[in-house]
Design an enzyme around this catalytic site. Sequence first.
Site, PDB file in Angstrom:
ATOM      1  CB  CYS A 185      -0.806  -0.071   1.063  1.00 22.41           C
ATOM      2  SG  CYS A 185      -2.239   0.934   0.816  1.00 22.41           S
TER       3      CYS A 185
ATOM      4  CB  CYS B 210      -1.602   4.805   3.913  1.00 26.79           C
ATOM      5  SG  CYS B 210      -1.565   2.897   4.412  1.00 26.79           S
TER       6      CYS B 210
ATOM      7  CB  CYS C 281      -4.747   3.826   0.245  1.00 25.22           C
ATOM      8  SG  CYS C 281      -5.450   3.420   2.018  1.00 25.22           S
TER       9      CYS C 281
ATOM     10  CE  LYS D 214      -8.033  -1.230   4.053  1.00 24.39           C
ATOM     11  NZ  LYS D 214      -6.384  -0.825   3.799  1.00 24.39           N
TER      12      LYS D 214
ATOM     13  NE  ARG E  97      -7.231   5.028   8.824  1.00 21.28           N
ATOM     14  CZ  ARG E  97      -7.984   5.219   8.065  1.00 21.28           C
ATOM     15  NH1 ARG E  97      -8.624   6.734   9.579  1.00 21.28           N
ATOM     16  NH2 ARG E  97      -8.712   4.589   7.503  1.00 21.28           N
TER      17      ARG E  97
ATOM     18  NE  ARG F  38      -6.446   4.489   5.157  1.00 21.06           N
ATOM     19  CZ  ARG F  38      -5.324   6.112   5.002  1.00 21.06           C
ATOM     20  NH1 ARG F  38      -5.610   6.337   4.057  1.00 21.06           N
ATOM     21  NH2 ARG F  38      -4.981   5.264   6.399  1.00 21.06           N
TER      22      ARG F  38
ATOM     23  CD  GLU G  98     -14.575  -4.257  -3.701  1.00 17.24           C
ATOM     24  OE1 GLU G  98     -13.152  -4.616  -4.853  1.00 17.24           O
ATOM     25  OE2 GLU G  98     -14.706  -2.636  -4.003  1.00 17.24           O
TER      26      GLU G  98
ATOM     27  CE  LYS H 170      -7.319  -3.251   7.858  1.00 18.32           C
ATOM     28  NZ  LYS H 170      -6.511  -2.773   7.632  1.00 18.32           N
TER      29      LYS H 170
ATOM     30  CB  SER I 116      -4.719  -1.142  15.143  1.00 18.26           C
ATOM     31  OG  SER I 116      -5.989  -0.188  14.478  1.00 18.26           O
TER      32      SER I 116
END
Length: 319
Positions: free
Chosen positions: A116, A118, A126, A191, A201, A213, A229, A244, A270
């Site tokens: 990615c 980001c 991203c 995602k 982040r 995003r 997707e 995710k 996270s």
Amino acid sequence: MQVARLRRLRQSANLRDWISQTQLRHKDIILPYFVVEGRNVKKEIQSMPGVYHFSIDNLLKDISEAKGIKSVLLFGIPKTKDEIGTQAYRDNGVAQEATRAIKKKFKKLIVITDVCLCGYTSHGHCGIVKGNRIDNDETLNLLAKIALSHARSGADFVAPSAMMDGQVRAIREALDKNGFQDIGILAYSAKYASNFYGPFREALDSAPQSGDRKSYQMDYRNADEALREIKQDIIEGADIVMVKPALAYLDIIYRAKQKFNVPIAAYNVSGEYSMIKKLAGGDKIREKELALETLTSIRRAGADLIISYFGKEVLKCLE
Ligand code: PBG
């Protein structure tokens, strides 16, 4: 009417183990790592107690302590960032060097690298920013370049997470053209634009400097779109697909598992980690129980592989 004595099978730990349906195994767990440049760095991430920035030397040490570990997911954190994330595809970039060092020391460990921009761009998006939009197709070339550099450094799987349309195809083509037919793709397929990414982040210093995003990550009100997707990524060449975050999206994991016949990964992100850490309030035993219940429920929903910051702790509890 006869009473159904369901408690009969719950009488003892032995019985409960004997009939238990869902097992977590070492091989289900993927350990995420944040790697920085330099030496002798082990710096705790404030919003994720127990998770660290490691320089490569300490990363190797930590991996060697993780009992029964089978796979890792690497995030590189560069010293400098720019508009187009140049540091992301340097052959001696931090993720590439870490991959080389790991594969040299732990030959059988499966190394997955996050692909990615980001963490490498000054604006924190991203993809390539053009005016006030993220340019999909120009980003694809960069993602392919990053994936190739990871493949050259010895990664077993690359994991595109930018949520650009066509990213799996672009990467598959680039890998194949350069002789990396055997390098796999673990696609972050479904995602979501989630509020649970906050601590990550901070770890990557990758919060978007402006905007959000939502024009590329998915809207959490949608479920059918996730299946679309995933289907598209499989068509484009994904070997493993990912949902995710995990906890607020167990329905998506379940539906993906029912519908598709590729391995499904789930990312226990996270914010989910920090939330549980807070709840446990420093009580190690409670924390372990909470982590086991969480990861087992993700597995019960249908995930074959689970990425979790609790991984190292949970590995210790498995037989
Ligand atoms: C983006 C990326 C994100 C995570 C991993 N890769 C999310 C984001 O910032 O949008 C989140 C992981 C976590 O929260 O643990 N490439």
